[in-house]
Each structure stands twice: as structure tokens, then as C-alpha cells.
Design a protein around this motif. Structure first.
Motif, PDB file in Angstrom:
ATOM      1  N   ASN A  71       0.850  -1.178   0.000  1.00  0.00           N
ATOM      2  CA  ASN A  71       0.000   0.000   0.000  1.00  0.00           C
ATOM      3  C   ASN A  71       0.888   1.231   0.000  1.00  0.00           C
ATOM      4  O   ASN A  71       1.984   1.199   0.588  1.00  0.00           O
ATOM      5  CB  ASN A  71      -0.915  -0.001   1.226  1.00  0.00           C
ATOM      6  N   TYR A  72       0.411   2.294  -0.649  1.00  0.00           N
ATOM      7  CA  TYR A  72       1.211   3.501  -0.807  1.00  0.00           C
ATOM      8  C   TYR A  72       0.365   4.742  -0.538  1.00  0.00           C
ATOM      9  O   TYR A  72      -0.827   4.759  -0.833  1.00  0.00           O
ATOM     10  CB  TYR A  72       1.767   3.597  -2.223  1.00  0.00           C
ATOM     11  N   THR A  73       1.018   5.773  -0.034  1.00  0.00           N
ATOM     12  CA  THR A  73       0.331   7.040   0.043  1.00  0.00           C
ATOM     13  C   THR A  73       0.168   7.576  -1.385  1.00  0.00           C
ATOM     14  O   THR A  73       0.980   7.277  -2.280  1.00  0.00           O
ATOM     15  CB  THR A  73       1.114   8.027   0.915  1.00  0.00           C
ATOM     16  N   ASP A  74      -0.884   8.355  -1.599  1.00  0.00           N
ATOM     17  CA  ASP A  74      -1.223   8.767  -2.966  1.00  0.00           C
ATOM     18  C   ASP A  74      -0.092   9.499  -3.676  1.00  0.00           C
ATOM     19  O   ASP A  74       0.098   9.342  -4.886  1.00  0.00           O
ATOM     20  CB  ASP A  74      -2.465   9.676  -2.933  1.00  0.00           C
ATOM     21  N   SER A  75       0.664  10.281  -2.956  1.00  0.00           N
ATOM     22  CA  SER A  75       1.687  11.114  -3.595  1.00  0.00           C
ATOM     23  C   SER A  75       2.834  10.317  -4.197  1.00  0.00           C
ATOM     24  O   SER A  75       3.612  10.866  -4.996  1.00  0.00           O
ATOM     25  CB  SER A  75       2.227  12.139  -2.603  1.00  0.00           C
ATOM     26  N   VAL A  76       2.981   9.051  -3.839  1.00  0.00           N
ATOM     27  CA  VAL A  76       4.098   8.252  -4.362  1.00  0.00           C
ATOM     28  C   VAL A  76       3.641   7.087  -5.240  1.00  0.00           C
ATOM     29  O   VAL A  76       4.477   6.369  -5.790  1.00  0.00           O
ATOM     30  CB  VAL A  76       5.003   7.722  -3.237  1.00  0.00           C
TER      31      VAL A  76
END
Length: 116
Positions: free
Chosen positions: A59-64
Motif C-alpha cells: 500500500n502507498y500514500t497517494d503522492s508516491v
């Protein structure tokens, strides 16, 4: 509990790439969820990428999303963060984190600076 040591930070130009690594010592590494956080100057620490134990779901934060990839090698007790298309706003200290239940460990952090 595991102990964590990060490496791979440095100075890179915008659009460049870096690969961060986190080496763990201790037992039962494969049972820990592994995470990469970052903290920019004057900002709160934020979760950047996560990979679960077991299935290794990520899972990733949206900015990356689409630029960073987290992976783990349970045999080598390592977790990595491949960072591509780096931007100035990615500049921060990056921390490796291991979590299992209420127990967690942190690395000392590695500086990533994106600048021309």
C-alpha cells in the motif's frame, strides 16, 4: 523484537532514482509488517509505503503511487524502497518501521534530498 538499519539515502536530482534498504536483525522478521515513513523538516512523520507479512500486499500514500515500490526479502531480512521520478517534495528523512501487534521498532533514518 527486531533492530533496523537503513541505508541508501543521498542527494539526487529531480527525476532521478534512489533505492533505500533496511536490514533487520532479530527473529521472526517474516511475521512483521514493514513500513517506510518519512518526515520532512517542519512536518509530521507520514507513512509512505507498507508491505504486509504473509501475502506481502503493498500500500502507498497517494503522492508516491506509481513512483515508489516497496519490497521485502524474508530470507535476507531486508525491506527496500525503490524511488523513481523523484521530486523536490520527496525530500525528507526516511525511516524503516517494523510492526507486529503492539510491538514496533524504528531505524535511525536516512536522509533523502532531491535538488538540482
Amino acid at each position: 523484537q527486531v533492530q533496523l538499519v537503513e541505508s541508501g539515502g543521498g542527494l539526487v536530482q529531480p527525476g532521478g532514482s534512489l533505492r533505500l534498504s533496511c536490514a533487520a536483525s532479530g527473529t521472526f522478521f517474516s511475521t512483521y509488517a514493514m513500513n517506510w515513513y518519512r518526515q520532512a523538516t517542519g512536518k509530521e512523520r507520514e507513512l509512505v509505503a507498507a508491505i504486509t507479512s504473509g501475502t506481502g500486499s503493498t500500500n502507498y500514500t497517494d503522492s508516491v503511487k506509481g513512483r515508489f515500490t516497496i519490497s521485502r526479502d524474508n530470507a535476507k531480512k531486508t525491506v527496500s524502497l525503490q524511488m523513481n521520478s523523484l521530486k523536490a517534495e520527496d525530500t525528507a528523512v526516511y525511516y524503516c518501521n517494523a510492526r507486529r501487534g503492539v510491538s514496533q521498532s524504528w531505524g535511525q533514518g536516512t536522509q533523502v534530498t532531491v535538488s538540482s
